[in-house]
Design a protein around this motif. Structure first.
Motif, PDB file in Angstrom:
ATOM      1  N   PRO A 129       0.842  -1.207   0.000  1.00  0.00           N
ATOM      2  CA  PRO A 129       0.000   0.000   0.000  1.00  0.00           C
ATOM      3  C   PRO A 129       0.868   1.245   0.000  1.00  0.00           C
ATOM      4  N   CYS A 130       0.369   2.313  -0.613  1.00  0.00           N
ATOM      5  CA  CYS A 130       1.123   3.559  -0.637  1.00  0.00           C
ATOM      6  C   CYS A 130       0.176   4.726  -0.380  1.00  0.00           C
ATOM      7  N   PRO A 135       3.572  11.281  -5.023  1.00  0.00           N
ATOM      8  CA  PRO A 135       3.378  11.341  -6.485  1.00  0.00           C
ATOM      9  C   PRO A 135       3.720  10.037  -7.197  1.00  0.00           C
ATOM     10  N   ARG A 136       4.484   9.164  -6.535  1.00  0.00           N
ATOM     11  CA  ARG A 136       4.823   7.871  -7.138  1.00  0.00           C
ATOM     12  C   ARG A 136       3.745   6.825  -6.884  1.00  0.00           C
ATOM     13  N   CYS A 143       1.483  -0.319  -4.739  1.00  0.00           N
ATOM     14  CA  CYS A 143       2.538  -0.647  -5.700  1.00  0.00           C
ATOM     15  C   CYS A 143       2.632  -2.162  -5.848  1.00  0.00           C
ATOM     16  N   GLN A 144       3.012  -2.595  -7.031  1.00  0.00           N
ATOM     17  CA  GLN A 144       3.144  -4.007  -7.336  1.00  0.00           C
ATOM     18  C   GLN A 144       4.554  -4.264  -7.874  1.00  0.00           C
ATOM     19  N   PHE A 173       3.687  -4.263 -13.301  1.00  0.00           N
ATOM     20  CA  PHE A 173       4.525  -4.001 -12.136  1.00  0.00           C
ATOM     21  C   PHE A 173       5.010  -2.560 -12.102  1.00  0.00           C
ATOM     22  N   ASN A 174       5.391  -2.117 -10.901  1.00  0.00           N
ATOM     23  CA  ASN A 174       5.970  -0.798 -10.693  1.00  0.00           C
ATOM     24  C   ASN A 174       7.475  -0.904 -10.549  1.00  0.00           C
ATOM     25  N   TYR A 175       8.169   0.178 -10.932  1.00  0.00           N
ATOM     26  CA  TYR A 175       9.591   0.267 -10.637  1.00  0.00           C
ATOM     27  C   TYR A 175       9.764   0.607  -9.159  1.00  0.00           C
ATOM     28  N   PRO A 176      10.662  -0.081  -8.463  1.00  0.00           N
ATOM     29  CA  PRO A 176      10.973   0.368  -7.097  1.00  0.00           C
ATOM     30  C   PRO A 176      11.632   1.735  -7.137  1.00  0.00           C
TER      31      PRO A 176
END
Length: 453
Positions: A129-130, A135-136, A143-144, A173-176
């Motif tokens: 969760p974020c 903004p990311r 995020c995944q 997927f998201n970039y870390p």
């Protein structure tokens, strides 16, 4: 899902886009249905893990996407994800399954590691969760991540890695936020880990190899072979030689998608590898490896390329060169018309020198020396700097086919040449390609969230 055999029906169109909008539908599976699919894949992994342990393996690496598969959207993969905690929480999921949110996949992997007394490396999906004020943070509030997890022989979660360099198709997927350098110590060596496309970039791959001085790299991957320069066994064995590190590569085996080629590679050459393009089933690979290979006197020292290049007789560059494309890159080529000789071809700041002698060359065999110095650009969103020298067999006598991939009866032969290919040698089979593949990391474009790092 089953596919109907009745003909598909589409609105007739006379232009490139006859409609200005369309209706789409997505049918996500339930968490229960997702778990059923993953259980089928876990059963296959379980059999392999048990067999690896029976053969005395200390650690087993399984492929990227091996638990949930591929071809997902952000929405359809969500039921397959679990919230994977930081390994610092000191957690054995199979012994304490209720400590965190329900995590049946983590629990099963933990059980397999503990029950078989073996380290287990697996690839799965993580969700976090974020805060919407960040903004990311995606609009759906979480995020995944494409994630590797490592369990020790007691079933404890000891490491977690979020893939940093996503391939262009991984929109689910998201970039870390930052590159992670994940390494962990065991009684049988110091290990680093990254995933698939990470191997092409400085972070985290080169950092783990140089700064962390790992004994071995663990590499879950879903690698599609791209001949003539980027087949899995070819490239991964070269990376092990170039970095003087053991490299354990577990690839998906799906020959219809050209995903073949798993192996265990040491700095002095490959150990067992599997590259079967006709069989549907994979193969378990088990072998013994040396600890601290970069410190071993038995492994050859890395070549000082600057010193090596300065000793080469400076020949004039061939003026009768032509262009050809290899995997989107425009190479400069020259044909090897004589049965033996010394030649050089240059592009930009790179010059490739070759001393060669051909035996039993067939009438229709055409070989070229090629050079590429520049940015490799793929799908406009992936670019990185390369310097490549390659000796290639062309697809036909038509020079326009030079650099095009083609399949015939060929063998992957990463152990045929001496370390770094700086001395003369004979090969046991006709050559398809011999390549020096260089990455110039400092010339890579700066990372932006809209593009792959």
């Amino acid at each position: 899902a089953e596919i109907s055999q009745t003909p598909a029906c589409f609105p007739a169109a006379t232009g490139a886009c006859a409609l200005d909008r369309y209706i789409g539908a997505v049918l996500p599976v339930s968490p229960e249905e997702a778990l059923l699919l993953m259980d089928k894949n876990m059963a296959i992994l379980e059999a392999a893990i048990k067999e690896a342990a029976r053969q005395g393996a200390h650690i087993v690496v399984t492929p990227e996407d091996g638990i949930y598969g591929w071809v997902f959207t952000r929405e359809t993969i969500y039921p397959y994800l679990e919230d994977i905690p930081d390994p610092q929480v000191d957690w054995i999921p199979c012994a304490d399954p209720r400590r965190f949110a329900p995590s049946p996949v983590l629990e099963k992997l933990s059980y397999l590691a503990r029950n078989n007394c073996i380290y287990v490396v697996a690839n799965m999906g993580d969700k976090k969760p974020c805060n919407s004020s960040d903004p990311r943070c995606p609009s759906d509030g979480h995020c995944q991540y494409n994630t590797n997890v490592i369990f020790d022989s007691e079933g404890k979660l000891v490491a977690r890695y979020h893939k940093y360099n996503l391939f262009v198709t991984e929109k689910q997927f998201n970039y870390p936020k930052d590159s992670q350098f994940v390494a962990f110590n065991t009684s049988f060596g110091y290990f680093g880990i990254f995933t698939c496309a990470d191997i092409l970039y400085h972070d985290p791959a080169v950092v783990l190899a140089s700064r962390f001085q790992d004994d071995s790299i663990l590499f879950p991957t879903a690698w599609s072979n791209t001949l003539p320069l980027l087949s899995a066994v070819q490239f991964h064995s070269a990376w092990a030689m170039g970095t003087s590190i053991n490299f354990l590569s577990a690839n998906m085996h799906n020959f219809t998608l050209d995903m073949t080629g798993s192996g265990i590679y040491a700095p002095d050459g490959p150990r067992p590898y599997y590259y079967n393009t006709e069989m549907e089933t994979g193969h378990l690979l088990v072998t013994e490896l040396s600890l601290c290979p970069h410190l071993s006197p038995n492994y050859p020292a890395a070549v000082n390329w600057k010193l090596y290049a300065s000793r080469i007789e400076q020949l004039p560059s061939n003026n009768h060169c032509f262009s050809g494309v290899i995997y989107h890159d425009l190479f400069s080529f020259m044909e090897l018309t004589e049965p033996e000789g010394n030649c050089v071809i240059c592009q930009q700041d790179l010059c490739c020198h070759l001393s060669y002698k051909m035996a039993d060359k067939q009438k229709d065999d055409v070989y070229v020396l090629g050079a590429f110095d520049g940015l490799h650009v793929f799908c406009l969103s992936v670019s990185f700097s390369l310097q490549i020298c390659t000796l290639l067999k062309c697809k036909s006598t038509d020079l326009n086919t030079c650099g095009q991939p083609f399949l015939s009866d060929f063998m992957v032969a990463p152990g045929e040449l001496p370390h770094h290919s700086t001395s003369q040698t004979n090969t046991s089979k006709p050559v398809l390609s011999v390549t020096l593949f260089g990455r110039w990391y400092e010339k890579d474009p700066l990372y932006t969230e809209q593009a792959s790092p």
